[in-house]
Design a protein around this motif. Sequence first.
Motif, PDB file in Angstrom:
ATOM      1  N   ALA A 130      -9.092   5.509   1.710  1.00  0.00           N
ATOM      2  CA  ALA A 130      -8.934   4.939   0.377  1.00  0.00           C
ATOM      3  C   ALA A 130      -7.875   5.738  -0.372  1.00  0.00           C
ATOM      4  CB  ALA A 130     -10.248   4.977  -0.391  1.00  0.00           C
ATOM      5  N   ALA A 131      -7.330   5.124  -1.409  1.00  0.00           N
ATOM      6  CA  ALA A 131      -6.410   5.802  -2.318  1.00  0.00           C
ATOM      7  C   ALA A 131      -6.963   5.638  -3.723  1.00  0.00           C
ATOM      8  CB  ALA A 131      -5.022   5.194  -2.219  1.00  0.00           C
ATOM      9  N   MET A 132      -6.821   6.689  -4.553  1.00  0.00           N
ATOM     10  CA  MET A 132      -7.304   6.613  -5.923  1.00  0.00           C
ATOM     11  C   MET A 132      -6.204   7.055  -6.875  1.00  0.00           C
ATOM     12  SD  MET A 132     -10.337   8.625  -7.947  1.00  0.00           S
ATOM     13  CE  MET A 132      -9.319  10.058  -8.205  1.00  0.00           C
ATOM     14  N   SER A 133      -6.052   6.302  -7.953  1.00  0.00           N
ATOM     15  CA  SER A 133      -5.140   6.693  -9.020  1.00  0.00           C
ATOM     16  C   SER A 133      -5.896   6.626 -10.339  1.00  0.00           C
ATOM     17  CB  SER A 133      -3.915   5.781  -9.058  1.00  0.00           C
ATOM     18  OG  SER A 133      -4.299   4.455  -9.316  1.00  0.00           O
ATOM     19  N   VAL A 134      -5.445   7.435 -11.306  1.00  0.00           N
ATOM     20  CA  VAL A 134      -6.060   7.445 -12.628  1.00  0.00           C
ATOM     21  C   VAL A 134      -4.969   7.182 -13.657  1.00  0.00           C
ATOM     22  CG1 VAL A 134      -7.360   8.788 -14.312  1.00  0.00           C
ATOM     23  CG2 VAL A 134      -7.797   9.106 -11.880  1.00  0.00           C
ATOM     24  N   THR A 135      -5.175   6.168 -14.485  1.00  0.00           N
ATOM     25  CA  THR A 135      -4.233   5.824 -15.545  1.00  0.00           C
ATOM     26  C   THR A 135      -5.018   5.615 -16.830  1.00  0.00           C
ATOM     27  OG1 THR A 135      -2.826   4.706 -13.924  1.00  0.00           O
ATOM     28  CG2 THR A 135      -2.426   4.213 -16.240  1.00  0.00           C
ATOM     29  N   GLY A 136      -4.638   6.332 -17.850  1.00  0.00           N
ATOM     30  CA  GLY A 136      -5.318   6.178 -19.136  1.00  0.00           C
ATOM     31  C   GLY A 136      -6.797   6.458 -19.077  1.00  0.00           C
TER      32      GLY A 136
ATOM     33  N   LEU B 161      -9.627   2.534  -7.333  1.00  0.00           N
ATOM     34  CA  LEU B 161      -9.695   2.784  -5.901  1.00  0.00           C
ATOM     35  C   LEU B 161      -8.933   1.664  -5.213  1.00  0.00           C
ATOM     36  CD1 LEU B 161     -11.039   4.959  -4.169  1.00  0.00           C
ATOM     37  CD2 LEU B 161     -12.990   3.456  -3.907  1.00  0.00           C
ATOM     38  N   HIS B 162      -7.936   2.028  -4.411  1.00  0.00           N
ATOM     39  CA  HIS B 162      -7.049   1.040  -3.788  1.00  0.00           C
ATOM     40  C   HIS B 162      -7.130   1.105  -2.271  1.00  0.00           C
ATOM     41  CE1 HIS B 162      -4.815   0.955  -7.629  1.00  0.00           C
ATOM     42  NE2 HIS B 162      -4.892   2.258  -7.582  1.00  0.00           N
TER      43      HIS B 162
ATOM     44  N   MET C 262       0.828  -1.191   0.000  1.00  0.00           N
ATOM     45  CA  MET C 262       0.000   0.000   0.000  1.00  0.00           C
ATOM     46  C   MET C 262       0.868   1.249   0.000  1.00  0.00           C
ATOM     47  SD  MET C 262      -2.993   0.965  -0.220  1.00  0.00           S
ATOM     48  CE  MET C 262      -3.565   2.605  -0.285  1.00  0.00           C
ATOM     49  N   GLN C 263       2.025   1.208   0.624  1.00  0.00           N
ATOM     50  CA  GLN C 263       2.894   2.385   0.629  1.00  0.00           C
ATOM     51  C   GLN C 263       3.305   2.774  -0.777  1.00  0.00           C
ATOM     52  OE1 GLN C 263       6.190   2.056   3.294  1.00  0.00           O
ATOM     53  NE2 GLN C 263       4.905   1.582   5.049  1.00  0.00           N
ATOM     54  N   ALA C 264       3.565   1.783  -1.623  1.00  0.00           N
ATOM     55  CA  ALA C 264       3.954   2.076  -3.010  1.00  0.00           C
ATOM     56  C   ALA C 264       2.816   2.778  -3.748  1.00  0.00           C
ATOM     57  CB  ALA C 264       4.353   0.797  -3.723  1.00  0.00           C
ATOM     58  N   VAL C 265       1.600   2.350  -3.534  1.00  0.00           N
ATOM     59  CA  VAL C 265       0.445   2.985  -4.179  1.00  0.00           C
ATOM     60  C   VAL C 265       0.285   4.407  -3.654  1.00  0.00           C
ATOM     61  CG1 VAL C 265      -2.072   2.946  -4.393  1.00  0.00           C
ATOM     62  CG2 VAL C 265      -0.764   0.831  -4.640  1.00  0.00           C
TER      63      VAL C 265
ATOM     64  N   ARG D 242       2.403   6.439  -2.540  1.00  0.00           N
ATOM     65  CA  ARG D 242       3.488   7.336  -2.961  1.00  0.00           C
ATOM     66  C   ARG D 242       3.587   7.495  -4.474  1.00  0.00           C
ATOM     67  NH1 ARG D 242       7.701   4.851   1.336  1.00  0.00           N
ATOM     68  NH2 ARG D 242       6.787   5.846   3.163  1.00  0.00           N
ATOM     69  N   ALA D 243       2.790   6.785  -5.213  1.00  0.00           N
ATOM     70  CA  ALA D 243       2.848   6.860  -6.677  1.00  0.00           C
ATOM     71  C   ALA D 243       2.364   8.235  -7.146  1.00  0.00           C
ATOM     72  CB  ALA D 243       1.988   5.765  -7.296  1.00  0.00           C
ATOM     73  N   PRO D 244       2.954   8.734  -8.257  1.00  0.00           N
ATOM     74  CA  PRO D 244       2.502  10.026  -8.781  1.00  0.00           C
ATOM     75  C   PRO D 244       1.004   9.993  -9.100  1.00  0.00           C
ATOM     76  CG  PRO D 244       4.458   9.238  -9.948  1.00  0.00           C
ATOM     77  CD  PRO D 244       4.003   8.123  -9.057  1.00  0.00           C
ATOM     78  N   ASP D 245       0.366  11.100  -8.859  1.00  0.00           N
ATOM     79  CA  ASP D 245      -1.063  11.280  -9.167  1.00  0.00           C
ATOM     80  C   ASP D 245      -2.000  10.421  -8.334  1.00  0.00           C
ATOM     81  OD1 ASP D 245      -0.447  13.198 -11.130  1.00  0.00           O
ATOM     82  OD2 ASP D 245      -0.086  11.610 -12.591  1.00  0.00           O
ATOM     83  N   THR D 246      -1.511   9.823  -7.254  1.00  0.00           N
ATOM     84  CA  THR D 246      -2.398   9.100  -6.340  1.00  0.00           C
ATOM     85  C   THR D 246      -2.943  10.089  -5.317  1.00  0.00           C
ATOM     86  OG1 THR D 246      -1.243   7.003  -6.581  1.00  0.00           O
ATOM     87  CG2 THR D 246      -2.547   7.282  -4.590  1.00  0.00           C
ATOM     88  N   GLN D 247      -4.240  10.028  -5.093  1.00  0.00           N
ATOM     89  CA  GLN D 247      -4.881  10.894  -4.106  1.00  0.00           C
ATOM     90  C   GLN D 247      -5.359  10.035  -2.947  1.00  0.00           C
ATOM     91  OE1 GLN D 247      -7.808  13.497  -5.869  1.00  0.00           O
ATOM     92  NE2 GLN D 247      -6.610  13.662  -7.744  1.00  0.00           N
ATOM     93  N   LEU D 248      -5.169  10.535  -1.737  1.00  0.00           N
ATOM     94  CA  LEU D 248      -5.580   9.819  -0.525  1.00  0.00           C
ATOM     95  C   LEU D 248      -6.826  10.485   0.047  1.00  0.00           C
ATOM     96  CD1 LEU D 248      -2.054   9.456   1.086  1.00  0.00           C
ATOM     97  CD2 LEU D 248      -3.226   7.854  -0.434  1.00  0.00           C
ATOM     98  N   TYR D 249      -7.741   9.656   0.550  1.00  0.00           N
ATOM     99  CA  TYR D 249      -9.011  10.150   1.069  1.00  0.00           C
ATOM    100  C   TYR D 249      -9.310   9.553   2.438  1.00  0.00           C
ATOM    101  CZ  TYR D 249      -9.725  11.667  -3.700  1.00  0.00           C
ATOM    102  OH  TYR D 249      -9.575  12.262  -4.913  1.00  0.00           O
ATOM    103  N   THR D 250     -10.016  10.349   3.254  1.00  0.00           N
ATOM    104  CA  THR D 250     -10.468   9.891   4.569  1.00  0.00           C
ATOM    105  C   THR D 250     -11.944  10.226   4.707  1.00  0.00           C
ATOM    106  OG1 THR D 250      -8.294  10.327   5.526  1.00  0.00           O
ATOM    107  CG2 THR D 250     -10.127  10.093   7.066  1.00  0.00           C
ATOM    108  N   ALA D 251     -12.738   9.257   5.112  1.00  0.00           N
ATOM    109  CA  ALA D 251     -14.156   9.489   5.396  1.00  0.00           C
ATOM    110  C   ALA D 251     -14.304   9.703   6.900  1.00  0.00           C
ATOM    111  CB  ALA D 251     -14.990   8.297   4.959  1.00  0.00           C
TER     112      ALA D 251
END
Length: 62
Positions: free
Chosen positions: A25-31, A36-37, A1-4, A6-15
């Motif tokens: 949760a963590a979200m990344s967008v590719t292509g 949601l990770h 999870m740490q790699a995700v 720290r990845a570029p363009d990953t956003q972290l969220y807290t409810a």
Amino acid sequence: MQAVARAPDTQLYTAWLDGQPAATAAMSVTGGVAALHGTSTLPAFRGRGSRPRCWPGVCIKP
């Protein structure tokens, strides 16, 4: 999870529920596809709709 996280363009969220952090949760967008990770919910908040609150635009980014 740490790699995700720290990845570029990953956003972290807290409810938040009842003034306390309830889920993350963590979200990344590719292509143009969003992924949601690593969603997690604290036991006291399970079954109360915490995780969907982590969707972008619904919860607060830390």
